[in-house]
Design a protein around this motif. Structure first.
Motif, short mmCIF file in Angstrom:
data_model
loop_
_atom_site.label_atom_id
_atom_site.label_comp_id
_atom_site.label_asym_id
_atom_site.label_seq_id
_atom_site.Cartn_x
_atom_site.Cartn_y
_atom_site.Cartn_z
N ASN A 179 0.83 -1.21 0.00
CA ASN A 179 0.00 0.00 0.00
C ASN A 179 0.86 1.26 0.00
O ASN A 179 0.61 2.20 -0.75
N THR A 180 1.90 1.27 0.84
CA THR A 180 2.77 2.44 0.94
C THR A 180 4.02 2.32 0.09
O THR A 180 4.74 3.30 -0.10
N GLU A 181 4.28 1.09 -0.41
CA GLU A 181 5.50 0.79 -1.17
C GLU A 181 6.75 1.12 -0.35
O GLU A 181 7.75 1.58 -0.89
N GLN A 182 6.67 0.87 0.95
CA GLN A 182 7.79 1.10 1.86
C GLN A 182 8.15 -0.19 2.57
O GLN A 182 7.33 -1.10 2.73
N TRP A 183 9.41 -0.25 3.02
CA TRP A 183 9.90 -1.39 3.79
C TRP A 183 9.91 -1.01 5.28
O TRP A 183 10.36 0.06 5.65
N SER A 184 9.41 -1.91 6.12
CA SER A 184 9.51 -1.73 7.57
C SER A 184 10.48 -2.76 8.12
O SER A 184 10.69 -3.83 7.53
N VAL A 185 11.10 -2.44 9.26
CA VAL A 185 12.12 -3.30 9.85
C VAL A 185 11.74 -3.65 11.29
O VAL A 185 11.41 -2.77 12.08
N ASN A 186 11.77 -4.93 11.59
CA ASN A 186 11.53 -5.43 12.95
C ASN A 186 12.80 -6.16 13.37
O ASN A 186 13.09 -7.24 12.86
N ARG A 187 13.57 -5.56 14.27
CA ARG A 187 14.91 -6.07 14.58
C ARG A 187 15.00 -6.58 16.01
O ARG A 187 14.40 -6.00 16.93
N VAL A 188 15.73 -7.67 16.19
CA VAL A 188 16.00 -8.22 17.52
C VAL A 188 17.49 -8.11 17.77
O VAL A 188 18.30 -8.78 17.11
N ASN A 189 17.88 -7.27 18.71
CA ASN A 189 19.28 -7.12 19.07
C ASN A 189 19.68 -8.18 20.09
O ASN A 189 18.83 -8.71 20.82
N GLN A 190 20.94 -8.52 20.14
CA GLN A 190 21.49 -9.49 21.10
C GLN A 190 20.74 -10.83 21.03
O GLN A 190 20.44 -11.45 22.05
N ALA A 191 20.43 -11.26 19.82
CA ALA A 191 19.78 -12.56 19.64
C ALA A 191 20.73 -13.70 20.01
O ALA A 191 20.33 -14.68 20.63
N HIS A 192 22.00 -13.55 19.60
CA HIS A 192 23.05 -14.52 19.96
C HIS A 192 24.32 -13.74 20.31
O HIS A 192 24.72 -12.85 19.55
N GLU A 193 24.93 -14.10 21.42
CA GLU A 193 26.23 -13.52 21.73
C GLU A 193 27.25 -14.01 20.69
O GLU A 193 27.18 -15.14 20.24
N GLN A 194 28.14 -13.14 20.30
CA GLN A 194 29.22 -13.44 19.35
C GLN A 194 28.74 -13.61 17.91
O GLN A 194 29.52 -13.97 17.04
N GLY A 195 27.46 -13.37 17.64
CA GLY A 195 27.02 -13.35 16.25
C GLY A 195 26.02 -14.42 15.87
O GLY A 195 25.96 -15.50 16.47
N VAL A 196 25.20 -14.10 14.85
CA VAL A 196 24.21 -15.02 14.30
C VAL A 196 24.72 -15.52 12.95
O VAL A 196 25.03 -14.72 12.06
N ASN A 197 24.80 -16.83 12.80
CA ASN A 197 25.36 -17.41 11.57
C ASN A 197 24.31 -17.81 10.55
O ASN A 197 24.61 -17.84 9.34
N ALA A 198 23.10 -18.15 11.00
CA ALA A 198 22.10 -18.68 10.07
C ALA A 198 20.71 -18.38 10.59
O ALA A 198 20.49 -18.19 11.79
N ILE A 199 19.74 -18.36 9.65
CA ILE A 199 18.35 -18.10 10.01
C ILE A 199 17.46 -18.84 9.03
O ILE A 199 17.79 -18.98 7.85
N SER A 200 16.32 -19.35 9.52
CA SER A 200 15.42 -20.13 8.67
C SER A 200 13.99 -19.98 9.19
O SER A 200 13.76 -19.89 10.41
N TRP A 201 13.03 -19.96 8.26
CA TRP A 201 11.62 -19.80 8.62
C TRP A 201 10.95 -21.15 8.85
O TRP A 201 11.20 -22.11 8.12
N ALA A 202 10.02 -21.18 9.81
CA ALA A 202 9.13 -22.33 9.94
C ALA A 202 8.10 -22.28 8.81
O ALA A 202 7.78 -21.21 8.30
#
Length: 311
Positions: A142-165
């Motif tokens: 509708n707005t042709e805009q991107w929104s961002v939903n971010r989670v900080n500190q999900a993993h200490e030392q970094g996130v290597n991979a992500i996958s959807w259910a």
């Protein structure tokens, strides 16, 4: 049976000048995208006979490109790339030509993985970064805009991979009227953990639902089975500890997750990937081989084949 299947191997000369980090086919298998330490992305037109022909070279990253993900074809031909330069770039194809659709540059370290959501959720992309966070980018038509939903500190030392259910219907499990299950993601990190995150409704914050412990070193990759088999949700993970672990939960995913070790390899394991039908699991590691696992009707897992990766 899978053991009786014959496999046709087609070699693709990519012309990359450095190591290839990822190769992804689109939903219909008509496009192959590869990315490399040489900072480029190559796209190939794949014919029904398996032959491939160069279609485009995409330049936009300022460092190695680690991962790629294709959106579902209902959103046209859209490709996302993740790079060491802290950026995520969306590319859109029109008439065989690719152009930059959008760029996300809010991560504070290397972006290690990208994954488009199930098409039922709309045009959504999850990103994972060495800065310890993951983000979900959503396009509003509708707005042709991107929104961002971010989670900080999900993993200490970094996130290597992500996958959807997979997008599942709770009613199918519980005999109730149709009811959408919560959206879920799984992440893997250098803190030796696999974490399941859920979102109760669109736009709501992502919250930690489960923390799965079983790995003893960095978890390099995680993949959620795209199909619910035997009313069971399944996740595969692998890592620096040379272990391939299978996590399973019956029903809606709200219960306990059981862990089973499928393999203890001789070296680090880098990547796990499910077939679209969810019945075959592919595994690769530092031994330059690809192993395939399949579950039989007795729900026993067998290692069915192994292929040497050409150098």
């Amino acid at each position: 049976p899978f053991s009786a299947m014959t496999t046709t191997v087609s070699r693709v000369e990519t012309s990359h000048t450095d190591a290839i980090n990822d190769a992804q086919l689109n939903y219909h298998g008509t496009r192959l995208a590869t990315c490399s330490n040489d900072r480029s992305i190559k796209v190939f037109d794949v014919k029904p006979n398996g032959q491939s022909y160069p279609l485009a070279e995409l330049s936009g990253h300022n460092g190695p490109v680690w991962k790629l993900s294709w959106a579902h074809p209902r959103f046209d031909s859209v490709l996302a790339s993740a790079g060491y330069d802290k950026r995520v770039i969306f590319w859109k194809e029109a008439g065989g030509h690719f152009s930059k659709l959008h760029e996300y540059a809010e991560h504070e370290a290397s972006v290690n993985a990208v994954a488009f959501a199930p098409q039922q959720y709309g045009l959504m992309l999850a990103t994972a970064s060495s800065d310890g966070s993951f983000a979900v980018l959503t396009f509003d038509y509708n707005t042709e805009q991107w929104s961002v939903n971010r989670v900080n500190q999900a993993h200490e030392q970094g996130v290597n991979a992500i996958s959807w259910a997979p997008a599942v219907n709770l009613g199918a499990f519980e005999g109730r009227d149709e009811c959408a299950a919560p959206r879920r993601l799984v992440t893997a990190g250098n803190d030796k953990l696999v974490k399941i995150w859920s979102q109760s409704e669109p736009g709501a914050p992502w919250t930690l639902e489960r923390q799965l412990t079983g790995h003893t070193d960095f978890v390099r990759d995680v993949a959620w089975n795209p199909v619910v088999l035997h009313d069971t949700l399944t996740i595969a993970s692998c890592g620096q500890d040379r272990s391939l672990l299978l996590w399973r939960c019956r029903g809606t995913g709200d219960g306990e997750w059981a862990c089973k070790q499928l393999e203890k390899a001789d070296g680090a394991l880098w990547h796990v990937s499910w077939s679209q039908c969810g019945t075959i699991l592919a595994l690769s590691g530092e031994d330059n081989k690809i192993a395939y696992w399949k579950e039989n009707l007795q729900r026993e897992w067998t290692r069915t084949a192994e292929e040497e990766q050409r150098q």
